[in-house]
Structures are given as C-alpha cells and as structure tokens.
Design an enzyme around this catalytic site. Structure first.
Site, PDB file in Angstrom:
ATOM      1  N   GLU A  93       0.667  -1.117  -0.025  1.00 15.57           N
ATOM      2  CA  GLU A  93       0.123   0.276   0.117  1.00 15.57           C
ATOM      3  C   GLU A  93       0.593   1.618  -0.312  1.00 15.57           C
ATOM      4  O   GLU A  93       0.945   2.151   1.122  1.00 15.57           O
ATOM      5  CB  GLU A  93      -0.690  -0.016   1.498  1.00 15.57           C
ATOM      6  CG  GLU A  93      -1.888  -1.087   0.862  1.00 15.57           C
ATOM      7  CD  GLU A  93      -3.126  -1.193   2.680  1.00 15.57           C
ATOM      8  OE1 GLU A  93      -4.071  -1.729   2.403  1.00 15.57           O
ATOM      9  OE2 GLU A  93      -2.682  -0.160   3.146  1.00 15.57           O
TER      10      GLU A  93
ATOM     11  N   GLU B 166      -4.904  -8.214  -0.486  1.00 12.81           N
ATOM     12  CA  GLU B 166      -6.247  -8.260   0.325  1.00 12.81           C
ATOM     13  C   GLU B 166      -7.444  -8.079   0.526  1.00 12.81           C
ATOM     14  O   GLU B 166      -7.767  -7.019  -0.437  1.00 12.81           O
ATOM     15  CB  GLU B 166      -5.266  -7.114   0.935  1.00 12.81           C
ATOM     16  CG  GLU B 166      -4.363  -7.136   2.029  1.00 12.81           C
ATOM     17  CD  GLU B 166      -3.713  -5.937   2.736  1.00 12.81           C
ATOM     18  OE1 GLU B 166      -4.347  -5.028   3.102  1.00 12.81           O
ATOM     19  OE2 GLU B 166      -2.697  -5.473   3.133  1.00 12.81           O
TER      20      GLU B 166
HETATM   21  C1  BG6 Z   1      -4.529  -2.908   5.038  1.00 12.73           C
HETATM   22  C2  BG6 Z   1      -2.699  -3.253   5.421  1.00 12.73           C
HETATM   23  O1  BG6 Z   1      -4.075  -1.542   4.727  1.00 12.73           O
HETATM   24  O2  BG6 Z   1      -5.527  -3.271   5.327  1.00 12.73           O
HETATM   25  C3  BG6 Z   1      -2.998  -4.530   6.364  1.00 12.73           C
HETATM   26  O3  BG6 Z   1      -2.324  -3.578   4.545  1.00 12.73           O
HETATM   27  C4  BG6 Z   1      -4.674  -4.411   7.196  1.00 12.73           C
HETATM   28  O4  BG6 Z   1      -1.413  -4.131   7.183  1.00 12.73           O
HETATM   29  C5  BG6 Z   1      -5.562  -4.401   6.400  1.00 12.73           C
HETATM   30  O5  BG6 Z   1      -4.005  -4.709   8.082  1.00 12.73           O
HETATM   31  C6  BG6 Z   1      -6.441  -4.560   7.567  1.00 12.73           C
HETATM   32  O6  BG6 Z   1      -6.585  -3.310   8.153  1.00 12.73           O
HETATM   33  P1  BG6 Z   1      -6.470  -3.544   9.658  1.00 12.73           P
HETATM   34  O7  BG6 Z   1      -6.055  -1.879  10.276  1.00 12.73           O
HETATM   35  O8  BG6 Z   1      -7.799  -3.889  10.263  1.00 12.73           O
HETATM   36  O9  BG6 Z   1      -5.873  -4.654  10.105  1.00 12.73           O
END
Ligand code: BG6
Length: 485
Positions: free
Chosen positions: A192, A384
């Site tokens: 990201e 993701e």
């Molecule tokens: C993304 C990141 O922004 O979202 C991850 O690359 C992160 O590292 C994921 O864990 C989910 O976000 P969060 O804040 O719910 O863990």
C-alpha cells in the site's frame, strides 16, 4: 477479441495474506532489530483520537526507548508465527492454499537497515518458512516492505524522507533475491505505497514533527520509493529469471455522491490522486495531472539524473491491490461521513458498513477490476480483501462466522463477473487467513481469520489455533476453483 471467459482460470492463485509485523512476534529474537511497527502501542478505543493509532512523534520514540512508558506493544508479539509457522502453514495447506502472502521483516535481515552484512539467523528463519510452504506446494508471495522500516533508519535519516534509504533498501532486496532465488518467484516492492499520504510514519518511517513541509516531504519520500521499487524490479528480473514483481496499492475507488458535476469532478480528482501511484509503477512516468497538482501545492521534486529512465524501463509485471471498500465524495460540506481503511468519505446510503465503519461494496470490486484493466492492461492480483469483525467463541469452541462467509462470497462472485468481463485476474489472497494484530488499531478483537487465535487485546490468551466455520467454507471455494460459494 477473445471469447468470453466462464469463470476462474485453472491456475488461479487462491490463498491468504499477512504481514510480518502483525503476525510473527519474536521482535527481539534471532538478532532482529527494532522496526517502526515495534513502537506502536495498543491504545484502548476510548482514548483513540480519530480511530487510528499509527502516527507517532520523535518525542514518543525517545520515551519508549528510555523505558519511561511500559505499555503493551502488540506488534512486537503478533500471534507468534515465529514459533508456530509449521502448525499455521499446515492449516493453510489443509485449506488448499496455492499461495501465501507474507512479508520479510526487513529488520530481521538488516537489524539497523544500514548494516554492512545481513543477519544470518534472520535469513535462516525465512529459509525455513519458504521450505515449509514449498513442502505443501504453496507459492510464497513476498512483500519486501510492509510498514516495517528498521527503526535505526528512522533515527538516522528520518526514514524515506532521505534519498540515502534507497541504497539500503536495494541492498536488502538484493540480499533476499540472491538468498531465496530458488524459493520465491512472486514479489511485491511496497505494501500500500499510498499509505504515505495518510501516515508518513507507517509508510515511510518518517517522523513528521521533524519536517518543515509535510506535503513536500511526503511526495519526495514517495519519489524515493518509486525509484527504489524500479531498481529492485530490475534486480529481481536479473537475479531470478521468470520472477514476477508487482506494485501494491490501497485502492479506493471513489464515487461521486451525486451527478452534480462538482461531485463528479471531485471524485475524478480523488481517483487520480489514488491512481498516480499505479500510473508510475505500471506506465513508468508521472502522469500529467500530477504536474499541475505539484505546482499548485508548491511541491518541487528533487530528481537525480537517470531517475526518469529507471522508472520508464522497469515497470511492474502485475498490479496488486487491497480492496476493502469504496469511498464516496461530495463537494458540499455538512454531510454525514464514514470511517474507512486509511481514509473515508461521506455515507453511501446504498451500502452497509462493518463494525469499524468500513462500507461493504462487492460490486465496487468488479468496477475496480474493470477500471484497472482498462487503464493498464496488466495482470491483476487482489492481495487483500476481508472482513474485520468481532467473533464469538461458543461453549463447545465453535465459531459461527457466517458474516465473514457472506462478505467473502459476495466479493468472489464479483471477481468472477469481472473475469467474465475480460479482466485478467491471476489471484486472490484474503487478508488475515489467521487472526492477527490489526494494522490501524493494534487490536486483536478485529479479526479477519478463517483460523481463530486465542489472544485478546491486552495480550492474554493461550495462542491456541482453532477453525472457524469459514475454514471449511474457504477450503471448498478453493477445491471448486470458485464455483461453490
Ligand atoms: C491494509 C494493510 O491496509 O489493511 C494491512 O495492508 C491491514 O496491514 C489491513 O491489516 C486491514 O486493516 P486493519 O487496520 O483492519 O488491520
């Protein structure tokens, strides 16, 4: 024109995605140095300002290092993958994973970031992890930098604000490419990369209280990362024949709140500011619209001779991105706003939101995939996607996470639609196949996993792993190549 596709390609890469600092633990074991993530303490919800707990000051770093504040630092401990990776990988294999996304914790390889020689114990740890994955035929997809800048680089250079860090990152990448050239084919350069705009500390190890002009510093630091990314893309291709290198964006497909041209233009601008990252990675040059943006905001990039050529000649092989939600923007003030991954917008009345206020939009994923494909014509990889939710453990130990199954099945359905639309999608790794520490809030109770980990927000628990209902569900999704949802 080819004939329309019917569904997921045969070699589609199904799996899960993680990051070392949220998963591994062992922050001071095996010769590892401290990283920026190790400095993030858990902040209880009621004390959190604005939802995010990831920005930090130089004063705070000093306080932590001098031991004046002894708090809980969940990212130092993760969920102990460091000691339990064999058990965890066996569970991923049981689900039928074809790919596992993980990051190398840079400070495990170069404890200070600028060391002369790498830390052999750290290199050995990842050898073992990759061997274990290979044992089950799981392809590793490795992020070189996932919010884990060695802290010493922050202290010495103020992180990526300095061009010096390019050389250290390149040395680190070259080291791991040479070491793992027979074990790892898929690489991502920065997780990201656009997080820098929202949290310079998270994305670039930059202490913002030490800089005069935030915007100038942030765009300069990003230029350093773009150049570094292009250099290591070239290196990977030279050192590992057949390797595939991708960029990684937190994609925020932005909708106008209405057909009012003011709203439409604002949404277009937001999309441009989000896509300028992939424009550079995929096309090899800064887009024209950024020239105007830089000029109007008094941003003057310091480029060195050769930077433009490096960017142009070393574009990525594929585009990867995280997708959790879409964002809606309105030119008029006083509308109800929402939270989101890194940033939010105004409330979209057609969407429901997660317990953390992230608006859930499966069709937006189809839109995102089509837009990316139309713009770049490069293979796409969703690295993701998932639902952070509170899970309840029943008396018999079972966990009925139907909400997670519902979220994921609706998104996978739309991925299939996009493939039918003609998009070249090569893989899908859902975020957090095993519960891990939240990036934005350092909570454990914000869970994404198919595998439950017995650990709470205060660090109490046995760390025992157990299967949620979604475990068998995802296994069947993979076995049927996305046909049975
Ligand atoms: C993304 C990141 O922004 O979202 C991850 O690359 C992160 O590292 C994921 O864990 C989910 O976000 P969060 O804040 O719910 O863990």
């Amino acid at each position: 024109m080819t004939t329309a596709k019917k569904g997921f390609p045969e070699n589609f890469l199904w799996g899960g995605a993680t990051a070392a600092n949220q998963l591994e633990g062992g922050y001071n074991l095996g010769g590892k140095g401290l990283s920026t993530a190790d400095m993030i303490a858990h902040v209880p919800k009621e004390l959190r300002k604005g939802g995010h707990a990831m920005e930090i000051t130089s004063e705070r770093i000093e306080e932590i290092l001098s031991g004046a504040i002894e708090k809980l630092f969940p990212k130092r401990f993760g969920v102990d993958f460091y000691h339990r990776f064999k058990e965890d990988i066996a569970l991923f294999a049981e689900m039928g994973f074809k790919v596992f996304r993980m990051s190398i914790h840079w400070a495990r390889i170069f404890p200070n970031g600028y060391d002369e020689t790498p830390n052999e114990e750290g290199l050995k740890f990842y050898d073992e992890v990759f061997d274990e994955l290979r044992k089950y035929g799981i392809e590793p997809l490795v992020t070189l930098s996932h919010y884990e800048t060695p802290l010493a680089l922050t202290q010495k250079y103020n992180g990526w604000a300095s061009r010096e860090v390019i050389g250290h990152y390149v040395k680190y990448a070259e080291t791991v490419f040479n070491r793992y050239k027979d074990k790892v084919k898929y690489w991502l350069t920065f997780n990201e990369i656009n997080v820098m705009l929202f949290s310079p500390y998270t994305g670039g190890g930059i202490l913002i209280d030490k800089v005069e002009n935030k915007l100038q510093t942030v765009y300069q630091a990003l230029h350093h990362q773009f150049v570094a990314s292009a250099i290591v893309t070239k290196l990977a291709h030279e050192i590992i024949p057949g390797s595939q290198v991708g960029c990684m964006l937190a994609r925020m497909e932005t909708y106008p709140n209405s057909c009012n041209p003011e709203d439409v233009r604002l949404a277009q601008f937001e999309n441009q500011i989000n896509l300028y990252f992939t424009d550079i990675h995929a096309r090899g040059e800064y887009p024209n619209y950024m020239a105007r943006y830089f000029e109007e905001n008094n941003i003057v990039l310091q480029k060195e001779v050769g930077d433009d050529e490096i960017l142009l000649n070393n574009t990525v092989d594929f585009i990867s991105f995280s997708y959790y939600m879409t964002v809606t923007k309105s030119a008029s003030a006083d509308l109800e706003t929402t939270a989101g991954n890194l940033t939010g917008g105004v409330k979209n009345p057609y969407l429901e939101a997660s317990d953390w206020g992230w608006e859930i939009d499966p069709i937006g994923l189809r839109v995102t995939l089509n837009n990316f494909w139309d713009r770049y014509n490069k293979p796409l990889f969703i690295v993701e996607n998932g639902l952070g939710a509170y899970d309840k453990v029943e008396e018999d130990g079972s966990i009925h996470d139907s909400y997670r199954i519902d979220y994921l099945s609706k998104h996978i359905e739309q991925m299939k639609e996009a493939i039918k639309d003609g998009v070249d999608l090569i893989g899908f790794t859902s975020w957090g196949p095993i519960d891990l520490v939240s990036m934005s809030t350092s909570e454990m109770s914000k869970r994404y996993g198919f595998i439950y980990v017995d650990l709470d927000d205060e660090g109490n628990g046995t760390l025992a792993r157990s299967k949620k209902d979604s475990f068998e569900w995802f296994k069947q999704v993979i076995a049927s190549n996305g046909e049975v949802l």
